[in-house]
Enzyme design. Structure first.
Site, PDB file in Angstrom:
ATOM      1  N   SER A 292       0.868  -1.189   0.000  1.00  0.00           N
ATOM      2  CA  SER A 292       0.000   0.000   0.000  1.00  0.00           C
ATOM      3  C   SER A 292       0.894   1.225   0.000  1.00  0.00           C
ATOM      4  CB  SER A 292      -0.866   0.020   1.260  1.00  0.00           C
ATOM      5  OG  SER A 292      -0.092   0.419   2.387  1.00  0.00           O
ATOM      6  N   ASP A 293       0.345   2.404  -0.215  1.00  0.00           N
ATOM      7  CA  ASP A 293       1.138   3.605   0.044  1.00  0.00           C
ATOM      8  C   ASP A 293       1.048   3.876   1.547  1.00  0.00           C
ATOM      9  OD1 ASP A 293       2.709   5.821  -0.128  1.00  0.00           O
ATOM     10  OD2 ASP A 293       1.729   6.648  -1.890  1.00  0.00           O
ATOM     11  N   ALA A 294       1.859   4.811   2.007  1.00  0.00           N
ATOM     12  CA  ALA A 294       1.967   5.026   3.451  1.00  0.00           C
ATOM     13  C   ALA A 294       0.614   5.428   4.044  1.00  0.00           C
ATOM     14  CB  ALA A 294       3.010   6.102   3.734  1.00  0.00           C
ATOM     15  N   GLY A 295       0.046   4.543   4.808  1.00  0.00           N
ATOM     16  CA  GLY A 295      -1.220   4.842   5.471  1.00  0.00           C
ATOM     17  C   GLY A 295      -2.426   4.813   4.537  1.00  0.00           C
ATOM     18  N   SER A 296      -2.232   4.366   3.293  1.00  0.00           N
ATOM     19  CA  SER A 296      -3.346   4.499   2.337  1.00  0.00           C
ATOM     20  C   SER A 296      -4.506   3.549   2.644  1.00  0.00           C
ATOM     21  CB  SER A 296      -2.867   4.305   0.902  1.00  0.00           C
ATOM     22  OG  SER A 296      -2.482   2.971   0.672  1.00  0.00           O
TER      23      SER A 296
END
Ligand code: NOJ
Length: 732
Positions: A292-296
């Site tokens: 995932s992207d950071a915190g996505s």
């Protein structure tokens, strides 16, 4: 290079490991954490962040604060198998220390993966990707990625979150700096070269790192160029414009993908099973993993498609995200959801299998540790510095030259503009480990090359113009060199702008120099295409130097004084004004093509043409194109053209080939790049250049989303930019 794929022997080992793992340990493999600063602060981290935002402390002071503080690397979590990989931890000793805990103290001894954003260099910084793409040089793309991999690997890193492959058509979007520009074909060749450069042929090679094709997908289509905004595009645009570089990365063996922050037509990419299953697995046959992207994952709550972190984690895992970057939604909720039957255990196992497959593929089960003696040998070594200089000068685009360049070294030179001497501002976005003090500024380079000059900063991006200082420094000069542009944090993530002209008093400084009748050479240092029409009109020459990395200053001197003949070509259109964005050369034909007729597709307060078109760039020599021939063979078009250097300096030309499908069942782009070749020509030399275009690359998606090549007339344009006029028609 072949696609990243599974291997029978490894799959057996994974089967046996999976049988031993508890659901908690499985969820741990999917958990990627970043270190967090803890404890012992006189002033809390939040307070310091606020002080930074309010300008009460400088970025350097903030960085010093962070580096002096204690970091919690979740050592207990590693020991209990609750961490599978790290984001942003570097330093071979530190990584080895953590790795030892995983390998020797955790129950199953599964090694950790260390991931980091190695975007355009590690300690030796190369030009930002947008700049480097302007070299149109695949060998260079590969070599800089390889050099970055060598430095990063020696620093304990296994995995980079690069290359960024988002097509960007809107210069307001700050992240345009991180990719290869607006064209899908060029970006695809860039993608393949970067994957080769980072990964090499053998993923277990300790001097290479795993690559990650990001951000999947259409992140660059953020509405209005506002970072993190929605992408609302047709499936045709998705497949014809945004997908090609991601397909190229897959075919080049990229090991991982990163899901984008944005929603695509309403569904956030992190929980989008059409993208993560149908497209990536079924159509592309990708066997690696998606992070995932950071915190996505967690952000799906804010998107309004997940009720809470538990729901977000469930949707992401089911859709196909294997690693949860920093939101802990998997770690906190997946074990219970699997035990209660809410998530099938097979789905969890599949994700864990992908993580273990990556670790096996990287050879971490056999060789988990980094050689601690390497970093000193490879970091900023002379070869990397030489490569950085070459990369920087190959990336700088000469936009205007009324004949003043190349300059003589013995004229009286005045240099103005604060950016001339701030190393850190040359490095650009995503400079995590590169250092300003190791960077050659323009002033440093003039000094080391014994070129005499007088210098006064006079004006900066945020520093007001000192008119007196300006008059004093330019008064005796034969020529003034002004360095203007953007600070490094004005582009990149979370750095979208609504105004992309020169900030502050920079334009005014250039105007005053023009008014004083001094010849003016303007050097732009920036991270995006800018609306710099005024600057261009005041200047006798303009060099787009970008954020050029560690060797920026030397590269500028090489070009301005003629030791290097500029060869770079723009990979994004430069608008006349911010309000023209988004702007790109390969737009679809409208019913009212742009013209001076009132009711045509245009702005009535802007020129008909962009400030500079895609593919544009000057050289100290000129090239002429003649005798274009196009032959339609069975599966390919063979295109031959004669190119001549009719100046008196050797140079490199990028021969560009564009195609227009003249009559089709859908409106097609006015032109599309379908081939290019870089050649080197001596003065007076003529070369016959041949390019071949596969016929199946000339198609498009119909309403049923079938890819078709429709027979009929195609126009083939060949020349040195997207406005090339030499043309031949061919009927297929
Ligand atoms: C967010 C960015 O969008 C992504 O490109 C990057 O790799 C991650 N943060 C990790 O730093």
């Amino acid at each position: 290079m072949r696609k990243f794929c599974s291997d029978l022997e490894i799959e057996r080992k994974i089967d046996s490991l999976l049988r031993k793992m508890t659901v908690e340990e499985k969820a741990g493999q999917l958990n990627q954490v970043g270190p967090s600063p803890v404890g012992g602060f006189e002033i809390s981290l939040e307070e310091k962040q606020k002080m930074l935002a309010e300008g009460k402390i400088t970025e350097e002071e903030f960085d010093r604060f962070l580096s002096e503080e204690k970091w919690d690397e979740q050592e207990d979590d590693i020991r209990t198998g609750r961490v599978g990989s790290f984001l942003g931890v570097r330093d071979a000793r530190r990584c080895n220390h953590l790795q030892k805990i995983a390998v020797e103290q955790s129950r199953l001894g599964i090694p950790l993966l260390f991931g980091m954003d190695v975007i355009h260099g590690h300690r030796t910084m190369f030009p930002i990707p947008l700049a480097e793409s302007c070299s149109w040089d695949e060998t260079l793309f590969e070599r800089t990625a390889q050099a970055a991999a060598v430095e990063a690997a020696a620093d304990g890193i296994h995995w980079t979150f690069a290359p960024m492959l988002d097509i960007a058509r809107d210069a307001r979007w700050g992240r345009i700096a991180e990719g290869a520009g607006e064209d899908p074909y060029l970006a695809s060749r860039y993608a393949a070269a970067k994957v080769r450069g980072f990964q090499g042929d053998d993923l277990t090679d300790p001097a290479r790192i795993l690559a990650c094709a990001k951000h999947f997908i259409a992140y660059g289509a953020a509405i209005g160029g506002r970072d993190y905004n929605s992408a609302d595009i047709s499936l045709q645009t998705l497949w014809e414009v945004y997908m090609p570089p991601f397909i190229a990365a897959c075919e080049s063996g990229v090991a991982t993908y990163m899901a984008a922050f944005n929603d695509l037509n309403g569904i956030p990419c992190s929980v989008n099973s059409y993208l993560l299953q149908d497209v990536l697995r079924d159509k592309l046959g990708f066997e690696g993993l998606v992070v995932s992207d950071a915190g996505s994952i967690w952000e799906c709550i804010a998107h309004g498609v997940a009720a809470d972190r538990k729901d977000a984690g469930k949707q992401a895992l089911i859709a196909g995200i294997a690693i949860d970057m920093v939101s802990r939604c998997y770690l906190d909720f997946v074990p219970d959801m699997v035990l209660s039957g809410e998530i099938p255990e097979e789905r969890l196992d599949e994700a864990v299998r992908q993580v273990l497959r990556l670790k096996y593929a990287k050879g971490l089960f056999d060789q988990p540790y980094t050689d601690e003696t390497l970093e000193e040998k490879v970091t900023l070594c002379p070869e990397h510095r030489a490569l950085a200089r070459d990369a920087a000068r190959k990336s700088m685009v000469l936009l205007k030259n009324n004949g003043i360049l190349p300059m003589k070294k013995d004229c009286k030179i005045a240099v103005v503009g604060e950016l001339s001497d701030i190393g850190s501002e040359m490095l650009g976005t995503w400079t995590l480990y590169g250092k300003g003090e190791e960077t050659v500024t323009f002033i440093d380079a003039l000094k080391t090359q014994n070129i005499s000059f007088v210098y006064a900063p006079c004006c900066g991006v945020e520093t007001p113009l000192d008119r007196q200082a300006l008059q004093a420094v330019i008064i005796d000069a034969d020529v003034v060199i002004a360095m203007v542009g953007e600070l490094r944090d004005m582009s990149g993530e979370a750095s979208s702008l609504s105004y992309i002209g020169l900030a502050g008093d920079q334009d005014e400084m250039l105007r005053l120099i023009k008014e004083s009748n001094k010849p003016l050479v303007t050097v732009l240092v920036n991270g995006r295409p800018m609306a710099v029409g005024n600057a261009v009109s005041y200047s006798d020459a303009v060099l787009e130097a970008w954020h050029g990395g560690t060797e920026t200053g030397n590269a500028i001197v090489d070009i301005l004084f003629g030791d290097y003949n500029p060869s770079a070509r723009l990979t994004t259109t430069f608008p006349n004004a911010s309000g023209e964005c988004p702007i790109y050369y390969n737009h679809v034909s409208t019913g009212r093509p742009t013209s001076d007729v009132r009711h045509s597709c245009k702005y009535i307060d802007s020129p008909l043409k962009p400030l500079y078109p895609f593919g544009y760039g000057l050289s100290y020599t000129t090239y002429t194109y003649n005798n274009l021939e196009v032959k339609a063979l069975e599966d390919t078009l063979e295109v031959i053209v004669e190119v001549m250097n009719d100046g008196n300096m050797a140079g490199e030309e990028t021969v560009q080939l564009y195609v227009q499908d003249v009559l089709a069942s859908r409106a097609r782009p006015v032109r599309e790049l379908k081939g290019f070749k870089k050649i080197c020509l001596q003065p007076g030399e003529l070369q016959k250049v041949s390019l071949s275009v596969p016929v199946n690359s000339l198609g498009f998606y119909n309403d049923s989303m079938e890819y078709i090549v429709e027979p009929g007339e195609f126009k083939i344009y060949v020349g040195h930019d997207s406005e090339a006029e030499l043309c031949q028609s061919v009927v297929l």
